[in-house]
Enzyme design. Structure first.
Site, short mmCIF file in Angstrom:
data_model
loop_
_atom_site.label_atom_id
_atom_site.label_comp_id
_atom_site.label_asym_id
_atom_site.label_seq_id
_atom_site.Cartn_x
_atom_site.Cartn_y
_atom_site.Cartn_z
N ASP A 104 -9.64 0.54 -0.42
CA ASP A 104 -8.77 1.67 -0.12
C ASP A 104 -8.68 2.66 -1.27
O ASP A 104 -9.15 2.40 -2.39
CB ASP A 104 -7.37 1.17 0.29
N ASN A 133 4.89 -6.79 2.38
CA ASN A 133 5.12 -6.69 3.83
C ASN A 133 3.95 -7.26 4.64
O ASN A 133 3.85 -7.02 5.83
CB ASN A 133 5.40 -5.23 4.23
N HIS A 179 0.77 -6.51 4.27
CA HIS A 179 -0.41 -5.65 4.49
C HIS A 179 -1.62 -6.19 3.75
O HIS A 179 -1.51 -6.87 2.73
CB HIS A 179 -0.12 -4.18 4.15
N GLU A 189 -0.82 -1.34 7.30
CA GLU A 189 0.61 -1.59 7.25
C GLU A 189 1.09 -2.26 8.54
O GLU A 189 0.42 -2.17 9.58
CB GLU A 189 1.35 -0.26 7.06
C1 F6R Z 1 -5.15 -2.81 -3.03
C2 F6R Z 1 -4.74 -3.25 -1.72
C3 F6R Z 1 -3.36 -3.75 -1.44
C4 F6R Z 1 -2.87 -4.71 -2.51
C5 F6R Z 1 -1.44 -5.18 -2.18
C6 F6R Z 1 -0.89 -6.07 -3.28
O1 F6R Z 1 -6.50 -2.39 -3.01
O2 F6R Z 1 -5.52 -3.19 -0.82
O3 F6R Z 1 -3.35 -4.39 -0.18
O4 F6R Z 1 -3.72 -5.81 -2.58
O5 F6R Z 1 -0.60 -4.07 -2.04
O6 F6R Z 1 -0.72 -5.30 -4.43
P1 F6R Z 1 -0.35 -5.98 -5.81
O7 F6R Z 1 -1.50 -6.82 -6.20
O8 F6R Z 1 -0.14 -4.82 -6.75
O9 F6R Z 1 0.88 -6.79 -5.58
#
Ligand code: F6R
Length: 244
Positions: free
Chosen positions: A67, A136, A138, A143
């Site tokens: 992403d 959440n 994701h 989302e």
């Molecule tokens: C990042 C991504 C997100 C993160 C998720 C957890 O490329 O795709 O899904 O993996 O938001 O983020 P952290 O590791 O910062 O808790």
């Protein structure tokens, strides 16, 4: 789904890096799907250390990131391209031409998203897809919602994600409200998936991913259907899961 228990963040990072290193060793020209965020930083440090020690060669590896924030150029210090350069690519012998992150500035984004999926498919799909998980549930920036979206697409970030990610920006107003993300179909096409999670803040999401109903309200729950998914999580992130 196979759950691997780690003692803490360091242990999770070492175990995850060992799995990725095995993939690169067994198939030097493999395709890796990569993630950003706080969770994989330690994993990437371990991979860089293995490269430094002469144990890993990234010269033939191709990568596709999950992403990117919409509207951020790759040289913005909060862009995911910048993150990947600083946390991994600048420390190993990967050819940057073989590294791909969705372009946050893409203009005709529907066409560009379709091209991103086509490029992942043309590369033969991910041999291994690394994922973090949002508070959440994701994965990528898919989302919670009413559906699983198949391909790479533009999403509106939820308030909880904007809040969670604001820690990395000067102010919450600076957090982009939209992002481009691989879709669930793009992720599920990977031959193997490695999810990493640490900390109590992830406990509910990890529980729902592994044991909840398969539903788009927890996008990660779809991974229960993946034939080769490994979850490496620390004790705190597994605190709501049954001890096996
Ligand atoms: C990042 C991504 C997100 C993160 C998720 C957890 O490329 O795709 O899904 O993996 O938001 O983020 P952290 O590791 O910062 O808790």
């Amino acid at each position: 789904m196979r759950i691997v228990r780690a003692k803490d963040y360091e242990d999770m990072s070492r175990k995850a890096a060992a799995i990725i290193a095995a993939q690169v060793t067994l198939k030097p020209d493999c395709v890796l799907g990569l993630a950003t965020g706080s969770t994989p930083i330690g994993t990437y440090k371990n991979l860089a250390a293995a490269y430094e020690a002469g144990d890993l060669d990234f010269s033939q590896v191709k990568t596709y990131n999950l992403d990117e924030y919409r509207g951020l150029p790759g040289d913005h210090d909060q862009s995911y391209r910048y993150f990947m350069n600083v946390n991994l690519f600048d420390h190993v012998n990967i050819d940057k031409a073989n590294t791909h992150v969705p372009d946050g500035l893409m203009e005709d984004y529907e066409a560009a998203c379709a091209e991103y999926d086509a490029a992942v498919a043309a590369a033969g799909h991910q041999d291994l897809q690394l994922l973090g998980i949002g508070n959440n549930g994701h994965i990528g920036f898919n989302e919670p919602g009413d559906a699983f979206v198949k391909g790479t697409h533009c999403v509106d970030l939820t308030e909880s994600t904007i809040q969670a990610n604001s820690r990395l920006f000067d102010s919450i107003d600076d957090v982009p409200r939209q992002a481009y993300t691989m879709g669930i179909g793009t992720i599920m096409a990977a031959r193997s998936v490695l999810v990493i999670a640490n900390g109590e803040v992830k406990a509910q999401a990890v529980h729902d991913m592994c044991y909840g109903p398969i539903a788009p309200s927890c996008q990660a729950s779809i991974l229960q259907l993946h034939p080769n998914c490994i979850v490496v999580a620390d004790e705190a992130a597994l605190s709501l899961c049954p001890a096996e």
